[in-house]
Design a protein around this motif. Structure first.
Motif, mmCIF file in Angstrom:
data_model
loop_
_atom_site.group_PDB
_atom_site.id
_atom_site.type_symbol
_atom_site.label_atom_id
_atom_site.label_comp_id
_atom_site.label_asym_id
_atom_site.label_seq_id
_atom_site.Cartn_x
_atom_site.Cartn_y
_atom_site.Cartn_z
ATOM 1 N N ARG A 78 0.346 -1.786 0.246
ATOM 2 C CA ARG A 78 -0.523 0.241 0.317
ATOM 3 C C ARG A 78 1.088 1.493 0.189
ATOM 4 O O ARG A 78 0.383 2.035 -0.416
ATOM 5 C CB ARG A 78 -0.873 -0.091 1.434
ATOM 6 N N LEU A 79 1.970 1.617 1.151
ATOM 7 C CA LEU A 79 2.872 2.187 1.070
ATOM 8 C C LEU A 79 3.543 2.969 -0.234
ATOM 9 O O LEU A 79 3.480 3.957 -0.559
ATOM 10 C CB LEU A 79 3.577 2.266 2.112
ATOM 11 N N SER A 81 3.019 1.632 -3.279
ATOM 12 C CA SER A 81 1.764 1.975 -4.769
ATOM 13 C C SER A 81 1.377 3.405 -3.786
ATOM 14 O O SER A 81 1.187 4.599 -4.939
ATOM 15 C CB SER A 81 0.310 1.417 -4.738
ATOM 16 N N GLN A 82 1.025 3.886 -2.951
ATOM 17 C CA GLN A 82 0.987 5.574 -2.640
ATOM 18 C C GLN A 82 2.368 6.344 -2.980
ATOM 19 O O GLN A 82 2.371 6.840 -3.505
ATOM 20 C CB GLN A 82 0.554 5.640 -0.608
ATOM 21 N N ALA A 85 2.118 6.966 -7.025
ATOM 22 C CA ALA A 85 0.927 7.634 -7.209
ATOM 23 C C ALA A 85 1.074 8.409 -8.346
ATOM 24 O O ALA A 85 0.426 9.009 -8.802
ATOM 25 C CB ALA A 85 -0.515 7.629 -6.189
ATOM 26 N N GLN A 271 -3.012 9.996 -8.495
ATOM 27 C CA GLN A 271 -3.214 11.119 -8.200
ATOM 28 C C GLN A 271 -3.294 12.099 -9.361
ATOM 29 O O GLN A 271 -3.593 13.106 -8.832
ATOM 30 C CB GLN A 271 -2.727 10.925 -7.266
ATOM 31 N N TRP A 305 2.555 11.570 1.837
ATOM 32 C CA TRP A 305 1.568 9.966 2.196
ATOM 33 C C TRP A 305 3.079 9.615 2.646
ATOM 34 O O TRP A 305 2.319 8.237 3.488
ATOM 35 C CB TRP A 305 2.318 9.044 -0.112
ATOM 36 N N ASP A 321 -3.500 12.375 6.829
ATOM 37 C CA ASP A 321 -4.144 11.495 5.347
ATOM 38 C C ASP A 321 -3.839 12.355 4.415
ATOM 39 O O ASP A 321 -4.985 12.940 4.477
ATOM 40 C CB ASP A 321 -5.415 10.778 6.257
ATOM 41 N N ARG A 323 -5.393 11.563 1.565
ATOM 42 C CA ARG A 323 -6.123 10.583 0.479
ATOM 43 C C ARG A 323 -6.697 12.029 -0.039
ATOM 44 O O ARG A 323 -7.335 12.673 -0.474
ATOM 45 C CB ARG A 323 -7.220 9.818 0.934
ATOM 46 N N PRO A 367 -5.647 2.713 -2.165
ATOM 47 C CA PRO A 367 -4.553 3.395 -1.316
ATOM 48 C C PRO A 367 -4.746 4.740 -1.148
ATOM 49 O O PRO A 367 -4.134 5.116 -0.548
ATOM 50 C CB PRO A 367 -3.282 2.473 -1.256
ATOM 51 N N VAL A 368 -5.798 5.139 -2.993
ATOM 52 C CA VAL A 368 -5.195 6.658 -3.070
ATOM 53 C C VAL A 368 -6.586 7.331 -2.894
ATOM 54 O O VAL A 368 -6.302 8.381 -1.679
ATOM 55 C CB VAL A 368 -4.719 6.709 -4.787
#
Length: 514
Positions: A78-79, A81-82, A85, A271, A305, A321, A323, A367-368
């Motif tokens: 997850r991290l 991918s963030q 992004a 993103q 992130w 956060d 997101r 995750p985004v």
């Protein structure tokens, strides 16, 4: 285990000292490792750390106590991918400019004065508005497989849709929950189905029997890349990129061999804010990256992130956060199609029609953006295929091999750091950054896989080093306490012997014999 680590560390220190003495006899140091480094000694320490840590990591992954290794692996992916992004979609070809989502939500139903589920002629009306704009293909992310007896508009809707597609030849797809199961519009010329649901975490290109919804245990996992097994993204990819030179496509879909169609997609989310989105003005000031944001802003977003992943609950969630509420794909709400300027945005795009309604339970987490309608998963997977083609990210098939390489890299790195005892803190910090970001860069850009559990490996190695550091760096280990140029016997200087005082003669007592 807490008693085992110091014991092994003590044996490691003794091994280190013996190896040092041997290397001195073999002729000095290896200069490319810097002052104080011997190649043989460093490799010996790295091997000892590897043999100590790698079996421990394998054991933890196998036992999975309290699901901590599984959670660590998930957070690693997850991290990673963030962090990627903000930079996704920053280069040509840009598939984002050729994909759109038409969303049906509660405001749409209120504007149209209808309830859910709508009559069948509503689907025909929506499709008619879309195909008139000249899209590359249209997909309806709704299961329309069971006829409602109280709705008598199906026959007229089929006839009208056939006339629409005859006047505007565009491939139209409806979702199905099982390969080969037709939709109610299957008999219309130009309409077919794509598999929209499956079991599993990653996104398949061709759905195998074991991945089908409701598959029993023991079902065959043999992949069949036949057209009826195609997932939504894979089917739309063939219409989006039918030949070389298509805008937004890296390569034609025909280059994807059947064997490659059996690889799943590890979806990378973006993103970057799409250009021309009709509702983006409502989302200003909510950390959505504009299409023209410079690299500095993208780097700052990646730092946010990273801070979000590290801070956890140390700071208020709203502040930590990052997101974003706006999806990566161009989004037009169905009632906005009445506006000719908005409807024209669908030209030369692959259009996916989806719903965001309470009670449908069609939400997916990423995750985004967090929770968003499931239609965006298909749109993002299609974007990955158009952007990367056969080089899309795919899950690691042999995770043990990736973990092995990570363990070897980390062991060698820590062995180098431990040789510089005078700068141990700085060295361990630098090693931690290398262990964290090295696998992300190598796996993402070179091997084209999501990174392995680098967070779990980092924790295990840190725990071992913490317990073994006293034994490795103890004063009795001369490898770190002496200069390599001095002989081994010079580690403990011996003072010169003091000469014994001369013996004085004892005078003879009276009466003794001479």
């Amino acid at each position: 285990m807490s008693q085992v680590i110091p014991h092994v560390g003590s044996r490691l220190a003794a091994w280190w000292a013996r190896t040092r003495a041997s290397s001195m006899r073999l002729g000095g140091r290896a200069p490319w490792f810097g002052k104080g480094f011997g190649l043989r000694r460093t490799l010996s320490v790295a091997l000892a750390l590897f043999l100590l840590v790698y079996p421990l990591k394998l054991l933890l992954d196998w036992i999975d106590p309290l699901s901590l290794p599984s959670a660590s692996k998930l957070q690693s992916e997850r991290l990673s991918s963030q962090l990627a992004a903000p930079f996704y979609g920053n280069k040509q070809p840009r598939a984002q400019d050729h994909i759109a989502v038409v969303l049906i939500d509660q405001k749409t139903l209120e504007a149209r004065g209808i309830a859910w589920p709508p009559r069948y002629d509503y689907y025909e009306e929506v499709l008619r508005r879309i195909v008139r704009q000249g899209p590359r293909a249209v997909y309806v992310d709704l299961l329309v497989t069971r006829k409602r007896e109280f709705d008598d508009s199906l026959g007229d809707a089929r006839l009208a849709l056939g006339e629409d597609l005859e006047a505007h030849p565009v491939p139209v797809y409806f979702g199905t929950d099982k390969p080969g199961r037709p939709s109610l519009f299957h008999d219309v010329e130009g309409v077919s189905e794509l598999v929209t649901v499956w079991q599993g975490v990653d996104y398949p290109l061709a759905v195998s029997p074991a991945q089908q919804l409701g598959a029993l245990e023991g079902a065959s996992d043999r992949c069949d890349a036949g057209r009826e097994n195609w997932s939504v993204a894979y089917g739309l990819y063939h219409d989006a990129c039918p030949q070389a030179g298509m805008a937004g496509c890296r390569e034609p879909a025909a280059l994807m061999a059947p064997a490659q169609a059996c690889r799943e997609i590890a979806v990378q989310w973006g993103q970057r804010r799409p250009a021309g989105n009709a509702r983006l003005d409502e989302l200003d000031g909510q950390h959505c990256l504009a299409a023209s944001d410079p690299g500095f802003s993208r780097g700052a977003s990646a730092v946010r992130w990273l801070w979000s992943g590290l801070a956890g609950k140390l700071v208020p969630r709203a502040a930590a956060d990052p997101r974003v509420p706006c999806p990566y794909t161009l989004t037009v709400h169905e009632e906005q199609l009445d506006d000719p300027d908005v409807a024209a945005l669908l030209h030369d795009r692959v259009v996916l029609v989806g719903a965001d309604l309470v009670g449908l339970n069609d939400l997916a987490a990423n995750p985004v953006n967090g929770q968003i309608p499931g239609v965006y998963v298909h749109a993002m997977a299609l974007d990955n295929l158009m952007t990367w083609g056969r080089a899309h990210l795919s899950p690691v098939r042999h995770a043990w091999l990736a973990s092995l390489l990570l363990a070897l890299f980390t062991s060698l790195l820590l062995a180098v750091v431990l040789r510089h005892a005078e700068h141990l803190g700085v060295g361990l910090a630098a090693a931690g950054l290398a262990i964290a970001f090295g696998p992300i860069l190598v796996m993402h850009f070179w091997l084209r896989h999501p990174p392995v559990d680098w967070i779990g490996s980092l924790v295990v190695f840190a725990w071992v080093v913490f317990h073994a550091r006293d034994a490795i760096l103890m004063p009795g280990a001369p490898a770190l306490a002496t200069d390599d140029a001095a002989p081994a016997s010079a580690a403990i200087p011996v003072p010169p012997a003091t000469p014994a005082p001369p013996v004085q003669p004892v005078p003879s007592a009276p009466g003794d014999l001479p």
